[in-house]
Design a protein around this motif. Structure first.
Motif, PDB file in Angstrom:
ATOM      1  N   HIS A  14      45.272  27.649  61.958  1.00  0.00           N
ATOM      2  CA  HIS A  14      46.490  28.468  61.931  1.00  0.00           C
ATOM      3  C   HIS A  14      47.656  27.663  62.478  1.00  0.00           C
ATOM      4  O   HIS A  14      47.492  26.557  62.973  1.00  0.00           O
ATOM      5  CB  HIS A  14      46.306  29.762  62.741  1.00  0.00           C
ATOM      6  N   TYR A  15      48.840  28.225  62.339  1.00  0.00           N
ATOM      7  CA  TYR A  15      50.023  27.709  63.014  1.00  0.00           C
ATOM      8  C   TYR A  15      50.877  28.905  63.389  1.00  0.00           C
ATOM      9  O   TYR A  15      50.689  30.007  62.885  1.00  0.00           O
ATOM     10  CB  TYR A  15      50.807  26.703  62.148  1.00  0.00           C
ATOM     11  N   TYR A  16      51.793  28.672  64.320  1.00  0.00           N
ATOM     12  CA  TYR A  16      52.724  29.720  64.738  1.00  0.00           C
ATOM     13  C   TYR A  16      54.083  29.411  64.136  1.00  0.00           C
ATOM     14  O   TYR A  16      54.599  28.294  64.275  1.00  0.00           O
ATOM     15  CB  TYR A  16      52.860  29.764  66.259  1.00  0.00           C
ATOM     16  N   TRP A  17      54.641  30.408  63.470  1.00  0.00           N
ATOM     17  CA  TRP A  17      55.933  30.208  62.813  1.00  0.00           C
ATOM     18  C   TRP A  17      56.589  31.555  62.563  1.00  0.00           C
ATOM     19  O   TRP A  17      55.944  32.494  62.100  1.00  0.00           O
ATOM     20  CB  TRP A  17      55.751  29.483  61.481  1.00  0.00           C
ATOM     21  N   ASN A  18      57.883  31.640  62.873  1.00  0.00           N
ATOM     22  CA  ASN A  18      58.668  32.843  62.586  1.00  0.00           C
ATOM     23  C   ASN A  18      59.746  32.444  61.589  1.00  0.00           C
ATOM     24  O   ASN A  18      60.646  31.652  61.922  1.00  0.00           O
ATOM     25  CB  ASN A  18      59.276  33.394  63.877  1.00  0.00           C
ATOM     26  N   ASP A  19      59.691  32.979  60.372  1.00  0.00           N
ATOM     27  CA  ASP A  19      60.636  32.614  59.320  1.00  0.00           C
ATOM     28  C   ASP A  19      62.077  32.966  59.664  1.00  0.00           C
ATOM     29  O   ASP A  19      63.002  32.391  59.092  1.00  0.00           O
ATOM     30  CB  ASP A  19      60.253  33.281  57.996  1.00  0.00           C
ATOM     31  N   ALA A  20      62.279  33.901  60.575  1.00  0.00           N
ATOM     32  CA  ALA A  20      63.638  34.306  60.956  1.00  0.00           C
ATOM     33  C   ALA A  20      64.294  33.297  61.890  1.00  0.00           C
ATOM     34  O   ALA A  20      65.500  33.380  62.137  1.00  0.00           O
ATOM     35  CB  ALA A  20      63.611  35.687  61.616  1.00  0.00           C
ATOM     36  N   TRP A  21      63.518  32.341  62.406  1.00  0.00           N
ATOM     37  CA  TRP A  21      64.046  31.355  63.355  1.00  0.00           C
ATOM     38  C   TRP A  21      64.239  29.998  62.677  1.00  0.00           C
ATOM     39  O   TRP A  21      63.580  29.678  61.685  1.00  0.00           O
ATOM     40  CB  TRP A  21      63.089  31.158  64.512  1.00  0.00           C
ATOM     41  N   ARG A  81      38.769  29.239  57.203  1.00  0.00           N
ATOM     42  CA  ARG A  81      39.973  29.626  56.468  1.00  0.00           C
ATOM     43  C   ARG A  81      41.199  29.222  57.270  1.00  0.00           C
ATOM     44  O   ARG A  81      41.180  29.157  58.487  1.00  0.00           O
ATOM     45  CB  ARG A  81      40.028  31.144  56.243  1.00  0.00           C
ATOM     46  N   HIS A  82      42.284  29.005  56.558  1.00  0.00           N
ATOM     47  CA  HIS A  82      43.596  28.827  57.195  1.00  0.00           C
ATOM     48  C   HIS A  82      44.189  30.233  57.250  1.00  0.00           C
ATOM     49  O   HIS A  82      44.544  30.809  56.216  1.00  0.00           O
ATOM     50  CB  HIS A  82      44.467  27.883  56.374  1.00  0.00           C
ATOM     51  N   LEU A  83      44.264  30.789  58.444  1.00  0.00           N
ATOM     52  CA  LEU A  83      44.646  32.192  58.591  1.00  0.00           C
ATOM     53  C   LEU A  83      46.001  32.501  57.968  1.00  0.00           C
ATOM     54  O   LEU A  83      46.153  33.512  57.287  1.00  0.00           O
ATOM     55  CB  LEU A  83      44.624  32.594  60.071  1.00  0.00           C
ATOM     56  N   ASN A  84      46.990  31.641  58.180  1.00  0.00           N
ATOM     57  CA  ASN A  84      48.325  31.885  57.638  1.00  0.00           C
ATOM     58  C   ASN A  84      48.328  31.926  56.114  1.00  0.00           C
ATOM     59  O   ASN A  84      49.100  32.676  55.517  1.00  0.00           O
ATOM     60  CB  ASN A  84      49.311  30.785  58.054  1.00  0.00           C
ATOM     61  N   LEU A  85      47.495  31.127  55.502  1.00  0.00           N
ATOM     62  CA  LEU A  85      47.550  30.928  54.054  1.00  0.00           C
ATOM     63  C   LEU A  85      46.502  31.704  53.272  1.00  0.00           C
ATOM     64  O   LEU A  85      46.693  31.940  52.076  1.00  0.00           O
ATOM     65  CB  LEU A  85      47.398  29.431  53.741  1.00  0.00           C
ATOM     66  N   GLU A  86      45.407  32.094  53.921  1.00  0.00           N
ATOM     67  CA  GLU A  86      44.292  32.670  53.177  1.00  0.00           C
ATOM     68  C   GLU A  86      43.872  34.077  53.587  1.00  0.00           C
ATOM     69  O   GLU A  86      43.050  34.682  52.889  1.00  0.00           O
ATOM     70  CB  GLU A  86      43.067  31.765  53.309  1.00  0.00           C
ATOM     71  N   VAL A  87      44.387  34.585  54.678  1.00  0.00           N
ATOM     72  CA  VAL A  87      43.944  35.901  55.152  1.00  0.00           C
ATOM     73  C   VAL A  87      45.119  36.872  55.036  1.00  0.00           C
ATOM     74  O   VAL A  87      46.166  36.663  55.659  1.00  0.00           O
ATOM     75  CB  VAL A  87      43.418  35.817  56.602  1.00  0.00           C
ATOM     76  N   GLU A  89      46.198  39.750  56.140  1.00  0.00           N
ATOM     77  CA  GLU A  89      46.936  40.365  57.244  1.00  0.00           C
ATOM     78  C   GLU A  89      47.859  39.404  57.975  1.00  0.00           C
ATOM     79  O   GLU A  89      48.726  39.827  58.732  1.00  0.00           O
ATOM     80  CB  GLU A  89      46.002  41.071  58.231  1.00  0.00           C
ATOM     81  N   PHE A  90      47.724  38.110  57.721  1.00  0.00           N
ATOM     82  CA  PHE A  90      48.603  37.146  58.377  1.00  0.00           C
ATOM     83  C   PHE A  90      49.667  36.573  57.436  1.00  0.00           C
ATOM     84  O   PHE A  90      50.338  35.610  57.767  1.00  0.00           O
ATOM     85  CB  PHE A  90      47.779  36.044  59.038  1.00  0.00           C
ATOM     86  N   ALA A  91      49.836  37.195  56.295  1.00  0.00           N
ATOM     87  CA  ALA A  91      50.915  36.791  55.399  1.00  0.00           C
ATOM     88  C   ALA A  91      52.265  37.081  56.052  1.00  0.00           C
ATOM     89  O   ALA A  91      53.242  36.369  55.819  1.00  0.00           O
ATOM     90  CB  ALA A  91      50.802  37.510  54.066  1.00  0.00           C
ATOM     91  N   LYS A  92      52.318  38.126  56.889  1.00  0.00           N
ATOM     92  CA  LYS A  92      53.572  38.500  57.552  1.00  0.00           C
ATOM     93  C   LYS A  92      53.461  38.559  59.063  1.00  0.00           C
ATOM     94  O   LYS A  92      54.453  38.790  59.744  1.00  0.00           O
ATOM     95  CB  LYS A  92      54.052  39.843  57.028  1.00  0.00           C
ATOM     96  N   ALA A  93      52.278  38.379  59.618  1.00  0.00           N
ATOM     97  CA  ALA A  93      52.080  38.408  61.071  1.00  0.00           C
ATOM     98  C   ALA A  93      51.655  37.025  61.545  1.00  0.00           C
ATOM     99  O   ALA A  93      50.845  36.359  60.892  1.00  0.00           O
ATOM    100  CB  ALA A  93      51.025  39.439  61.447  1.00  0.00           C
ATOM    101  N   ILE A  94      52.185  36.589  62.648  1.00  0.00           N
ATOM    102  CA  ILE A  94      51.813  35.295  63.218  1.00  0.00           C
ATOM    103  C   ILE A  94      50.390  35.423  63.776  1.00  0.00           C
ATOM    104  O   ILE A  94      50.114  36.328  64.565  1.00  0.00           O
ATOM    105  CB  ILE A  94      52.804  34.889  64.336  1.00  0.00           C
ATOM    106  N   PRO A  95      49.471  34.552  63.372  1.00  0.00           N
ATOM    107  CA  PRO A  95      48.083  34.685  63.809  1.00  0.00           C
ATOM    108  C   PRO A  95      47.847  34.181  65.238  1.00  0.00           C
ATOM    109  O   PRO A  95      47.102  33.227  65.483  1.00  0.00           O
ATOM    110  CB  PRO A  95      47.298  33.883  62.771  1.00  0.00           C
ATOM    111  N   THR A  96      48.499  34.847  66.175  1.00  0.00           N
ATOM    112  CA  THR A  96      48.254  34.581  67.590  1.00  0.00           C
ATOM    113  C   THR A  96      46.915  35.197  67.972  1.00  0.00           C
ATOM    114  O   THR A  96      46.366  36.023  67.237  1.00  0.00           O
ATOM    115  CB  THR A  96      49.355  35.206  68.459  1.00  0.00           C
ATOM    116  N   THR A  97      46.420  34.856  69.114  1.00  0.00           N
ATOM    117  CA  THR A  97      45.181  35.444  69.605  1.00  0.00           C
ATOM    118  C   THR A  97      45.316  36.964  69.665  1.00  0.00           C
ATOM    119  O   THR A  97      44.406  37.702  69.271  1.00  0.00           O
ATOM    120  CB  THR A  97      44.838  34.882  70.993  1.00  0.00           C
TER     121      THR A  97
END
Length: 137
Positions: A14-21, A81-87, A89-97
C-alpha cells in the motif's frame, strides 16, 4: 458471554496518498509512505467474536467455519494485493492500519453465525496495531 479470538495473516502492499493535497503536503504528512510505488507489510489479523458457549459442542462458533469466513472475506481478497490498486474499499480510502481494521469489520459484520463480532485488530507491524469495535464503541 465469552470472547473467542482467531488469527489470520496476509501480506499486502500500500501507500498513503490524499488526492486533495499537493505532492509536498503528501510527503510532509506521510513521509516515505507517500511513495506511489508502495511498500509491503505482513499483516496479522485478529478477529474476536462474542457469544454463549453451546452446551453440546462447547464452542461459541464453529472454528473451521470462522477460519473459512476469514479466508473468504479477507485473506483471499487482501493477500498479495496492492490495497490501493486492487481492493475496492481502498479506491477512495487511504489504506491506513485504522482504515483496514474498519474495512475488515465491514466485510465480516453479520457473516459469523451464532456469534457477534466484537473486535477486529490489525497488526501492521509487531509494534503497531489498530482495534475497531464497530460503530457502537
Amino acid at each position: 458471554m465469552i470472547f473467542l479470538t482467531r488469527k489470520a495473516e496476509f501480506s499486502s502492499a500500500h501507500y498513503y496518498w490524499n488526492d486533495a493535497w499537493s505532492l509536498e503536503e503528501n510527503e510532509r504528512i506521510f513521509g516515505k509512505c507517500a511513495n506511489r510505488n508502495g511498500h509491503g507489510h505482513n499483516y496479522t489479523l485478529e478477529v474476536t467474536v462474542a457469544g454463549e458457549v453451546d452446551p453440546t459442542s462447547g464452542f461459541v462458533v464453529d472454528l473451521k467455519q470462522l477460519k473459512d469466513i476469514l479466508e473468504q472475506e479477507v485473506v483471499s481478497v487482501y493477500d498479495h494485493r496492492h490495497l490501493n490498486l486492487e481492493v475496492p474499499e481502498f479506491a477512495k480510502a487511504i489504506p491506513t492500519t485504522e482504515n483496514i481494521a474498519i474495512a475488515v469489520w465491514n466485510r465480516l459484520e453479520n457473516k459469523i453465525p451464532n456469534a457477534k463480532l466484537h473486535r477486529v485488530r490489525i497488526y501492521e507491524m509487531p509494534d503497531l496495531f489498530a482495534d475497531y469495535y464497530g460503530e457502537q464503541s
